[in-house]
Design a protein around this motif. Structure first.
Motif, short mmCIF file in Angstrom:
data_model
loop_
_atom_site.label_atom_id
_atom_site.label_comp_id
_atom_site.label_asym_id
_atom_site.label_seq_id
_atom_site.Cartn_x
_atom_site.Cartn_y
_atom_site.Cartn_z
N ASN A 176 -30.00 55.18 -37.48
CA ASN A 176 -28.88 55.40 -36.56
C ASN A 176 -29.33 56.50 -35.61
N ASN B 212 -39.48 47.56 -33.13
CA ASN B 212 -38.14 47.06 -32.91
C ASN B 212 -37.94 46.96 -31.41
N THR C 80 -37.33 55.94 -32.31
CA THR C 80 -37.17 54.61 -32.91
C THR C 80 -38.51 53.96 -33.23
N THR D 65 -27.33 52.00 -33.40
CA THR D 65 -28.15 51.40 -34.43
C THR D 65 -28.43 49.98 -33.99
N SER E 47 -27.41 45.33 -39.16
CA SER E 47 -26.85 46.66 -38.88
C SER E 47 -25.33 46.67 -38.95
N GLU F 57 -23.69 48.48 -41.78
CA GLU F 57 -23.58 49.95 -41.79
C GLU F 57 -22.20 50.42 -41.33
N ILE G 208 -23.19 49.54 -32.57
CA ILE G 208 -23.92 48.80 -33.60
C ILE G 208 -24.41 47.51 -32.96
N ASP H 201 -26.19 44.30 -33.69
CA ASP H 201 -26.67 43.38 -34.72
C ASP H 201 -26.84 41.98 -34.11
N GLU I 277 -32.11 39.70 -30.09
CA GLU I 277 -32.26 41.16 -30.23
C GLU I 277 -32.67 41.77 -28.89
#
Lengths: 359, 359
Positions: A2, A209, A254, B10, B15, B18, B174, B176, B239
């Protein structure tokens, strides 16, 4: 993962002039003075220091950049501030390169958390928010203005490790390209290469990532614009490199480095070389590992006509090579990122020594 | 320009899991419930809603995305929450696309600032921090997760304007990519193009700065990776597009749009077309103004086999063309960014009408 961002940033010509305005609400809420950590270089630049509108009761500490920060030095500064009744300043300003910005971060953490600097070397050991702090980078490349660490050497334990914490992240950055106009060309190049090299390592690694990749790619892109240009220190290029440093710092948050930083750390720990020039020295031996970046790096060097020290790790004692080996190989995460779990099979004593010999 | 970043983000597979952990400290400090704004689409996806670990006492509001948010709708929601004793929830979660994330932002501001939504349409009218809020984007492209505005139409005044404020920025995002797996292909494309088009406009404009340029370039780069690929909706590409949306949002904070957004706003205001598809429709007429982006945009369209509506602004009444003209030409800053101070000389009634006719 995070990721904590810097809360606010301002960028562009004349943005330093905004500092008094940015400090104002903190001065009034906390009714306290501001502590300024300023790279000692600016002692000879009173016209810049005048822009900070330092008030009566504020404290100015000029930071020596001869050596990278030590935990003992941080403790001393904290004691000095406390002895002067500055336990809870309204704000802390760190104006300088990576060293000065890191000193300001560490002191801001310690003033609210108590104890000694070495108590917080590690991950998420800082328990409560630091003093509100503003970074004013005057060198571009280390990314210290954006990261959640502040590198310190612990002379007692030999450990070079920062206070990795969300609380270490700056609340405000002021990126004013005027401030890098007077940086010596070599230093400008070496620090810029810190951003470039980190991102090369990140993009070549196995821990990846999408957002780290994005920051790394654009940092490299900006470095290309700057270091393949005829005048790497033009105003526009200084602004670009300031942004590259910030985005490179965001990338660090990251991603992981690879082979270059561990070898560079070896040079720093054993031979006392500064981080940024040490990275460049390591590049002498990186053709087999990062062939494209190797080629590009030397194109930058040639275009800008920079001298990279050579042969610094030849003709050392067996003991020194053993120390170099130990202080390189210890960086498990970056080396695994670069070479996989069995990196020790590749980097045995002979290989590591021959890499240092090639520098 | 002092830019407020999202405090934390994040990113990556899983994710969303979380979220309960991220809400926990806020639940315990404020001893209050959490209000969830969720795109109505997820009513038919209970397995995803289950991951949010909604507690007894929490409030879930499913947000219709048929129309873009209005100030009246925001006021109604706030009244409803207040009537239910939810004046000060522990946190607000906005899970959905731009509309849902914007509704959550506006409500979070109003609950702490009082009054009506229209009181805050403008710049820096929000006076105190909003309720702590988390964005969970389930569409990629609008950048609403990163920006300091929340677009609302005021039906009384006809004004389409957000609460532009640092307090509007999310505290946590977040990202995801699992959540965009079920987006219809067309919508995925249209929203992705919102990020792409904004950055094209920013980079072609005359108001530029090094950091806005950097964010824009990398956003475009990510869009190329996604939309020139065979499967734009592969996990990796989802992503990437999520990151492009976030970085595109960061770019919005430091740059201006150009010609496309004003024409697109005209289509939204007069013909009720949704923002993202309207942008794509405008691209039909943009060859003379953005020739390279025009070519690339249509390459994306062809590669992904997307149908862009055609002829939506042909055969309208004189009154409608007058409305289109007025609601396009009002966007002074973006049009000056694209065409200079005398943009009205270029964009006279006839030119504007012929541009709409070409869509």
């Amino acid at each position: 993962m995070n990721v904590r961002n810097v809360l606010r940033y301002t960028v562009g010509e004349g943005s330093l002039a905004e500092l008094p305005q940015l400090l104002k609400p903190h001065r009034s809420i906390h009714d306290g003075p501001v502590v300024f950590f300023i790279d000692e270089f600016f002692q000879s630049r009173p016209q810049i220091v005048a822009q900070l509108s330092i008030s009566e009761g504020d404290k100015v500490l000029y930071v020596s950049t001869t050596d990278e920060p030590s935990t003992g030095q941080i403790d001393q500064i904290v004691e000095q501030l406390q002895a002067g009744g500055l336990n809870k300043p309204a704000a802390i300003v760190g104006m300088g390169g990576g060293i000065t910005m890191d000193v300001a971060k560490a002191v801001a953490n310690l003033l609210t958390n108590g104890g000694h600097a070495e108590d917080y070397q590690g991950w998420d050991l800082v328990k409560v928010p630091a003093i509100y702090k503003i970074a004013v980078p005057t060198l571009s490349g280390t990314g210290a203005e954006a990261t959640r660490t502040c590198v310190m050497t612990n002379k007692r334990t030999g450990l070079k490790l920062g206070m990795n914490s969300d609380f270490t992240v700056y609340d405000q950055i002021i990126m004013d390209p005027e401030l890098t106009a007077t940086v010596p060309r070599n230093q400008y190049f070496f620090t810029g290469m810190d951003a470039y090299i980190h991102c090369v390592e990140a993009l070549a690694g196995s821990y990846r990532n999408a957002i780290g990749d994005a920051y790394s790619r654009e940092t490299i892109n900006l470095c290309r614009q700057v270091f393949l240009d005829g005048d790497m220190m033009s105003f526009r290029n200084r602004e670009r490199l300031m942004v590259a440093s910030y985005l490179g710092g965001c990338s660090i948050a990251t991603s992981y480095v690879g082979l270059i930083h561990p070898f560079s750390a070896g040079l720093s720990v054993v031979l006392g070389l500064h981080h940024c020039v040490a990275n460049c020295i390591v590049m002498r031996a990186m053709q087999p590992y990062y062939p494209n970046a190797y080629k590009e790096f030397w194109a930058f060097v040639n275009k800008q006509n920079i001298e990279i020290p050579e042969g610094v790790a030849r003709n050392l004692s067996d003991n020194q090579y053993e120390q170099l080996f130990a202080s390189t190989i210890i960086h498990q995460k970056p080396l695994t990122n670069a070479l996989g779990e069995s990196y020790r099979d590749v980097l045995n004593r002979d290989t590591v020594k021959s890499i240092f010999m090639n520098m």
